[in-house]
Design an enzyme around this catalytic site. Structure first.
Site, PDB file in Angstrom:
ATOM      1  CG  ASP B 125      -2.570   1.218   0.865  1.00  0.00           C
ATOM      2  OD1 ASP B 125      -2.962   1.388   0.393  1.00  0.00           O
ATOM      3  OD2 ASP B 125      -2.325   1.901   1.960  1.00  0.00           O
ATOM      4  CE1 TYR B 127      -0.560   8.583   4.400  1.00  0.00           C
ATOM      5  CE2 TYR B 127       1.755   9.736   4.058  1.00  0.00           C
ATOM      6  CZ  TYR B 127       0.524  10.227   4.673  1.00  0.00           C
ATOM      7  OH  TYR B 127       0.958  10.457   6.030  1.00  0.00           O
ATOM      8  CG  HIS B 132      -4.290  10.600   2.524  1.00  0.00           C
ATOM      9  ND1 HIS B 132      -5.795  10.111   3.312  1.00  0.00           N
ATOM     10  CD2 HIS B 132      -3.079  10.022   2.344  1.00  0.00           C
ATOM     11  CE1 HIS B 132      -5.516   9.264   4.527  1.00  0.00           C
ATOM     12  NE2 HIS B 132      -3.980   9.544   4.189  1.00  0.00           N
ATOM     13  NE  ARG B 141       4.082  13.265  10.023  1.00  0.00           N
ATOM     14  CZ  ARG B 141       3.495  12.558   9.409  1.00  0.00           C
ATOM     15  NH1 ARG B 141       3.345  11.712   9.992  1.00  0.00           N
ATOM     16  NH2 ARG B 141       2.818  13.201   8.739  1.00  0.00           N
ATOM     17  CD  GLU B 198      -6.244   5.293   4.306  1.00  0.00           C
ATOM     18  OE1 GLU B 198      -5.011   4.321   3.487  1.00  0.00           O
ATOM     19  OE2 GLU B 198      -5.692   5.304   5.236  1.00  0.00           O
ATOM     20  CD  GLU B 200      -4.684   2.786  -0.685  1.00  0.00           C
ATOM     21  OE1 GLU B 200      -4.022   2.151  -1.473  1.00  0.00           O
ATOM     22  OE2 GLU B 200      -5.025   3.247   0.757  1.00  0.00           O
ATOM     23  CG  ASP B 232      -5.190   0.250   3.675  1.00  0.00           C
ATOM     24  OD1 ASP B 232      -5.393  -0.712   3.739  1.00  0.00           O
ATOM     25  OD2 ASP B 232      -5.000   1.321   3.043  1.00  0.00           O
ATOM     26  NE  ARG B 236      -8.178   6.636   9.012  1.00  0.00           N
ATOM     27  CZ  ARG B 236      -7.478   6.228   8.202  1.00  0.00           C
ATOM     28  NH1 ARG B 236      -6.171   6.094   8.300  1.00  0.00           N
ATOM     29  NH2 ARG B 236      -7.754   6.387   7.104  1.00  0.00           N
ATOM     30  CD  GLN B 239      -2.245   3.622  10.370  1.00  0.00           C
ATOM     31  OE1 GLN B 239      -3.932   3.760  10.252  1.00  0.00           O
ATOM     32  NE2 GLN B 239      -1.530   4.271   9.940  1.00  0.00           N
ATOM     33  CE1 TYR B 243       2.677   6.507  14.147  1.00  0.00           C
ATOM     34  CE2 TYR B 243       3.204   6.558  12.188  1.00  0.00           C
ATOM     35  CZ  TYR B 243       2.806   7.685  13.070  1.00  0.00           C
ATOM     36  OH  TYR B 243       3.284   8.540  13.262  1.00  0.00           O
ATOM     37  CE  LYS B 252      -3.475   2.073   6.833  1.00  0.00           C
ATOM     38  NZ  LYS B 252      -4.234   2.898   5.811  1.00  0.00           N
ATOM     39  CB  THR B 256      -7.555  -4.857   1.391  1.00  0.00           C
ATOM     40  OG1 THR B 256      -6.313  -4.318   2.537  1.00  0.00           O
ATOM     41  CG2 THR B 256      -6.979  -4.112   0.343  1.00  0.00           C
ATOM     42  CB  THR B 348      -6.188   7.866   0.587  1.00  0.00           C
ATOM     43  OG1 THR B 348      -5.940   6.383   2.046  1.00  0.00           O
ATOM     44  CG2 THR B 348      -7.175   8.824   1.260  1.00  0.00           C
ATOM     45  CD  GLU B 362      -7.457  12.546   3.954  1.00  0.00           C
ATOM     46  OE1 GLU B 362      -7.276  11.116   3.606  1.00  0.00           O
ATOM     47  OE2 GLU B 362      -7.426  13.349   2.793  1.00  0.00           O
TER      48      GLU B 362
END
Lengths: 421, 421
Positions: B125, B127, B132, B141, B198, B200, B232, B236, B239, B243, B252, B256, B348, B362
C-alpha cells in the site's frame, strides 16, 4: 530427554546437529535429480518422497511429498505432524525392523544441494529483543527515548516481502536505493554503503486461522510448525531516509535468507524456556500459559573473500522479550488471517554484551567502531565478496538439536537500467 | 476513441460501465456452477472458460482459463494480453461472424455472483496523494511538519497483508486491537471505535522482474495488467499507538476490499494523464517518460443499516503525485522481485476540497466534524451495519469505461477467545 539412538551411526555423535531427536525437514536434490523432500539424520538425508512412494510412509489418503515443499504436510495439521514424526523415529531408530528397506533411501548429505524447504506465503518481521530495540533506539533517538512507549505492550512487527526469501547458499546482490546524508540538500541513489545482517529466528506457521477469528497464545503455539535461522538483510543507509512514517520498505525488501532445515516444534520441546519477567503487565490476550521461548545458542561468522571466517556474535534465542506464539497471536488479533507457510521473523536477537549483538549496526555502533576480521582487514559494514554465516543449536544431554547453517555471499550491486532501456 | 459498438445491445448504452471499449476481467459463478473466468459486456458476462473449451479462444498451447483466476493469463505476458483483447473485441463487435456461437456463452450479470478475480501474491500500500498526506500529516504532526521530508522524493509505501484481500460483497468484521488514549496510563484492547475507509485504486502486477534486477518506469508501465477499486480498511484508534517505529500493522491487516472487475491497462489507454509538476526534481530512476496516471472519476457512498446511501466523497485518480508505474519502479529498485498477482494500493485519493477527501478521518477531521447521513443519523466513523460503496469510471465520448462497485457491509466485532480455549 537423552539421545535417541539411530542405526545411522553418524547421528549418534554428540556433536552432530541431526540426531534422531531432531529429524528436521528440508528439500534437496542430487546431481541429475529434481528437488524433493528429505529428513536429515546424521550425515545422511532420508528421501521421504521415495519412502512414501515405497509405502514406508503411508499416513494420509493424499500424497504429502508430491511437491518439493513441506507445505502439504503443514496443511494436514498437528495430528499428522505427530504421526509422521513417530513413523520417522520408528524407521530410523536403533533396532528398526525396517532398516533394510530404509537404508537404500539415504543420500549422503555432502552430495546434496539444498533448496527452499517451503513456499513462503507471507513474511512478517518483528522487533522483539529488548537489547536490540534499546541499542537501535539509542542510536536513532537517544538513550532517554530508546524504547518506544508501545514496546513493552505490543510485539511490534511489520509486513515484509515473501518473494525475496531465499535459502542458505543463494548469493545476495547488494541493493541500490535512495539515501540522504543528514547534511545533504537532496537524496542520492546508488548501491547501499551500509549493508548489514540481522540475526533472527524464523517461526513457520503450519496451520492458519480464518479471517475475522482471533486466536489465543495457547492456540498460536500449536499452529507453529517449526523454526529456521533467519538473516534479515538490511541497508542501514536506505532505512533512515525511507522509514518515516510508514516503516521499513526497500531497506529490507531485497533479500531475507533462511537455513535449509525446518527444526520442528516437537524437536524443540525439551528446550522450552520462559520469556523474561514483564516490566509492564501484558494485556490478557498476550499472556503466556507456559514457557514458549527456546534455549537456542546462536552464532554469526564473517569471512572476507578468500579469507578465514571469524565469529563476530554469540547470543541465544532466549534473549527475546516476546515469543513467536505471542507474535502470532498479536498478528491475528485484528482478525488477520494467518496462512500455512507464513514466516515470522523474531526480530534481531541481541544479548546484553557487545559480543552478543546480532547486527553490525550494533556491533560497530552505527559504523563508528570497526572490528578486525583477520588478514589485517577491518569492517564496519559488509563489503562485496564477504560471506556471512549464521549457526544455531539447542544443547541436550549428550546430543544437539542443530539448525545447520545459513550462509550467504554478497555480490556487487548491479548498474541501474537506463530510462528507455 | 469513439464507442465501439457491440451486438450485445446493452453494451452500447452511454451509461453502461461495460461497453466493448472496456472488456474487464472477473470471476463469476451462477447458481449451481463453480467459479470461472468471465468478461463483462453490457449487462452480460461472457463465459471465457466455455469459450476456450469450445475453441472460440485458442491463443496459447496451454489453457488460460482452467483455474478460476486471471493469474494464468498474466503470466503469459503483454503479447498474449493484447491478443486476447483483440480476439474478444472481434467476437463481441457488431457484425461479428461468430455471434451465433458466442451468444449461448453469455450469462445475465444480475444472476451471477462475483469472486476474487485473481490470486493476490503480495499486497503493498502506498501513500501518494499529496492532499491526503498533507491532511493526515497536519492532524498527526501539525501544519508545519505535515509532509515528511522524504515525501517529494520517494513514493512511500509499506507492505500490507495479502491474505485478507477480499472481493466486493464480502462483509468485514470490525477488528479488535490495542489502543491507548493520549491521557491514559496504559493501553486497552477491544473493538476499534474509529473504523475508516481509504478510497484507493489498486494496480495489479501482471509480469514480474527477477530478484536483484531493477526496472525502469517505462518497463514498469508495461508490467501492469490492470486496475481495480480498492478500499484499504483502517482502524484509526489502533494505528497511532502501534505504528511507531515500524509502520501500520494490525490497524490495516484485518481487511482490504477490491472491486470484482479488472479493468485492463489497454482499456484505460485513452484516459492517460500526467502526474502534476514536480516541486522537487525526482531522481532519474523515477522520472516518467510519458503520462502514466489516468483520469478516473471516483465516488464513495455510505448507507446506514436499512437506510439510503449518500455520496460522501467525489474525487479523481488524477490527484495522485506518483503513478503506479513509479511506485512499481521504486518497489523493485532495491532488487525486490515483483510477482504476477502483486497488488499495489495507490494510497488514499483525496482532492483539495473537503468533499473530495477519500477517508472519514479527513472528511470529519479526525472525528471532530460529524456529517449528516439522512434519517437524522450522523457519523464520524463507521458503525456496525453501515455499508460503504466505492464506484469509478473513466468518461469517454459517449461511453464510459467503468469499474463497477466495491461494496462492503461492516459486521460487529467478535468476542476475543478466552485464554485456555
Amino acid at each position: 530427554m537423552p539421545l535417541l539412538k539411530s542405526w545411522v551411526a553418524s547421528a549418534n555423535d554428540a556433536s552432530n546437529p541431526f540426531p534422531l531427536n531432531n529429524l528436521p525437514y528440508g528439500v534437496f536434490s542430487t546431481p541429475g535429480s529434481d528437488p524433493r523432500c528429505g529428513v536429515a539424520i546424521g550425515d545422511r538425508i532420508l528421501d521421504v518422497q521415495a519412502a512414501e512412494a515405497n509405502g514406508l510412509i503411508d499416513l494420509t489418503d493424499v500424497s504429502l511429498f508430491e511437491l518439493p515443499f513441506w507445505n502439504d504436510l503443514m496443511e494436514e495439521g498437528p495430528a499428522v505432524w505427530t504421526a509422521l514424526r513417530a513413523r520417522l523415529t520408528e524407521l530410523l531408530a536403533e533396532g528398526s525392523a525396517e532398516q533394510d528397506k530404509v537404508e537404500p533411501l539415504l543420500v549422503p548429505m555432502d552430495e546434496a544441494e539444498m533448496h527452499m524447504p517451503f513456499m513462503v506465503s507471507e513474511f512478517t518481521d518483528f522487533y522483539a529483543s529488548r537489547n536490540h530495540a534499546t541499542n537501535i533506539g539509542t542510536m536513532f533517538r537517544g538513550k532517554e527515548n530508546a524504547l518506544p512507549p508501545n514496546w513493552l505492550h505490543i510485539p511490534i512487527g511489520y509486513n515484509g516481502r515473501a518473494s525475496t526469501v531465499v535459502v542458505s547458499g543463494t548469493p545476495i546482490t547488494r541493493p541500490n536505493g535512495q539515501s540522504k546524508a543528514p547534511d545533504a540538500d537532496a537524496p542520492g541513489f546508488g548501491p547501499s554503503k551500509r549493508l548489514d545482517i540481522e540475526l533472527e529466528m524464523g517461526a513457520i506457521v503450519g496451520t492458519g486461522n480464518p479471517m475475522g477469528q482471533p486466536i489465543t497464545v495457547a492456540q498460536a503455539d500449536t499452529m507453529i510448525f517449526g523454526y529456521v535461522l533467519l538473516n534479515d538483510w538490511s541497508a542501514r543507509d536506505i532505512q533512515p531516509w525511507e522509514y518515516q512514517p510508514l516503516g521499513p520498505f526497500q531497506a529490507k525488501a531485497f533479500a531475507t535468507s533462511i537455513s535449509p532445515w525446518i527444526v520442528t516444534r516437537a524437536a524443540l520441546e525439551p528446550f522450552r524456556t520462559s520469556t523474561p519477567p514483564r516490566e509492564k503487565e501484558l494485556l490478557p490476550y498476550l499472556t503466556e500459559p507456559g514457557p514458549m521461548l527456546y534455549d537456542i545458542a546462536l552464532t554469526v561468522e564473517m569471512a572476507p573473500q578468500d579469507g578465514e571466517p571469524k565469529v563476530i556474535c554469540e547470543t541465544n534465542y532466549d534473549q527475546m522479550y516476546y515469543s513467536a506464539a505471542q507474535q502470532l497471536t498479536h498478528h491475528a488479533s485484528s482478525g488477520c488471517a494467518m496462512m500455512p507457510g507464513d514466516l515470522l521473523g523474531s526480530g534481531t536477537i541481541s544479548g546484553p554484551e557487545k559480543h552478543q549483538f546480532g547486527s553490525l549496526q550494533e556491533l560497530t555502533w552505527g559504523g563508528k567502531e570497526p572490528f578486525e576480521l583477520g588478514d589485517g582487514q577491518s569492517r564496519t559494514f559488509i563489503e562485496d565478496g564477504d560471506t556471512l554465516t549464521l549457526s544455531g543449536h539447542a544443547q541436550g544431554d549428550g546430543y544437539r538439536v542443530g539448525f545447520g547453517q545459513c550462509t550467504t555471499t554478497i555480490l556487487p550491486a548491479v548498474a541501474f537500467p537506463e530510462q528507455g532501456d
